[in-house]
Design an enzyme around this catalytic site. Sequence first.
Site, short mmCIF file in Angstrom:
data_model
loop_
_atom_site.label_atom_id
_atom_site.label_comp_id
_atom_site.label_asym_id
_atom_site.label_seq_id
_atom_site.Cartn_x
_atom_site.Cartn_y
_atom_site.Cartn_z
N HIS A 64 0.92 -1.11 -0.03
CA HIS A 64 0.07 0.14 -0.04
C HIS A 64 0.89 1.37 0.14
CE1 HIS A 64 -3.52 -2.65 0.39
NE2 HIS A 64 -2.93 -3.07 1.81
N HIS A 93 5.92 7.08 5.74
CA HIS A 93 5.66 6.73 4.34
C HIS A 93 5.25 7.66 3.67
CE1 HIS A 93 2.10 6.58 7.00
NE2 HIS A 93 1.58 6.91 6.09
N HIS A 95 2.38 8.95 0.35
CA HIS A 95 1.24 8.77 -0.56
C HIS A 95 1.44 9.47 -1.91
CE1 HIS A 95 -1.28 7.20 2.77
NE2 HIS A 95 -0.32 8.07 3.63
N GLU A 105 -2.99 13.64 0.22
CA GLU A 105 -4.33 13.07 0.92
C GLU A 105 -5.05 14.31 1.49
OE1 GLU A 105 -3.17 9.47 3.58
OE2 GLU A 105 -4.40 8.67 1.91
N HIS A 118 4.07 11.00 5.47
CA HIS A 118 3.63 10.90 6.74
C HIS A 118 4.72 10.55 7.80
CE1 HIS A 118 -0.70 11.00 5.25
NE2 HIS A 118 -0.49 11.86 5.28
N THR A 203 -5.46 7.22 7.76
CA THR A 203 -6.13 7.36 6.53
C THR A 203 -6.10 6.19 5.62
OG1 THR A 203 -4.22 7.62 5.14
CG2 THR A 203 -5.02 9.89 6.15
O1 1SD Z 1 -1.16 4.94 5.70
C1 1SD Z 1 -0.76 4.44 6.96
C2 1SD Z 1 -0.37 3.19 7.14
O2 1SD Z 1 0.44 2.56 5.98
C3 1SD Z 1 -0.21 2.76 8.34
O3 1SD Z 1 1.19 3.22 8.44
C4 1SD Z 1 -0.86 3.41 9.28
C5 1SD Z 1 -0.52 3.17 10.71
O4 1SD Z 1 0.50 4.06 10.77
O5 1SD Z 1 -1.29 4.63 9.18
C6 1SD Z 1 -1.60 5.06 7.97
S1 1SD Z 1 -1.50 6.90 7.84
O6 1SD Z 1 -2.92 7.15 8.71
O7 1SD Z 1 -0.49 7.32 8.36
N1 1SD Z 1 -1.84 7.38 6.50
ZN ZN Z 2 -0.14 8.13 5.61
#
Ligand code: 1SD
Ligand code: ZN
Length: 261
Positions: A64, A93, A95, A105, A118, A203
């Site tokens: 993802h 990570h 997006h 996002e 993020h 998200t």
């Molecule tokens: O998209 C991340 C997901 O990969 C995972 O890291 C989760 C828990 O940290 O968080 C979401 S996010 O809300 O940081 N996009």
């Molecule tokens: Zn994220």
Amino acid sequence: HGQNFSYDGDQGPLHWGEEYHSCIGKYQSPINIEEHNVKNVSLSPLRLIGIDNPYQSYVTNTGHTVMLKTNESKAATLSGGPLQDNYVFEQLHFHWGENDYEGSEDLVNNHSFPMEMHAVFYKEDYKSFNEALNHSDGLAILAYLYEVSPQPNPAYEPIVRVLRDIEVMGKRKALQEPLLLESLFVPDIAKMQDYFTYFGSLTTPPCLEVARWIDFKDRQQLSHEQLAAFRDLQTPEGDKLTHNFRPVQPLEDRVVFHNIP
Ligand code: 1SD
Ligand code: ZN
């Protein structure tokens, strides 16, 4: 859990709520931040400790996103600003979108950006990321927005360079050199206190409403080639992961604050 989802089709964002109930909650992320509709505040300084030491780091294709972790369990600590306590760095990570006109996002004044990073932190008192997910003040997430620049951004080259080695989901690769988180988190110290902040959710499924979001106003730069390298990563099905951003969610009765430095 929370791996059984996709960004389009039967398992796309419109269907996440069927399996993951929080995804139809009232305080979901991302949102559209309307600058004319924020409440200006002046909070205590946001502090990031530990980011000036280089740490061995590795990236993983989760199917993802690309997720970066350090070998050090407490590489960085975040506090101050809207936060009541200390938050420990867990992972960062990205997006992105299928072209340079979408991918972020959160939106600002309905404008989308080609990428968003993020950096996820969990509250130190909760001892672990997983335990923190059980508490509404469990996470703090720093969000960075990008725009396209003609030149590659050298701070991101160590990550971009290894993407071709992790195109298949589940692959993991160490960065060649220890990483200085500061180069990603505080590209310009003068702009660190200029941010939006609001309460919201993960998200991605399970969309838990446990996150204090801190979105920096300053934009970072990435070249078209750097952005394009992310779009060659593969999904769990072996297709190209061309886009992995969730559409914006209703603000409901929430207030978005703007910290004035
Ligand atoms: O998209 C991340 C997901 O990969 C995972 O890291 C989760 C828990 O940290 O968080 C979401 S996010 O809300 O940081 N996009
Ligand atoms: Zn994220």
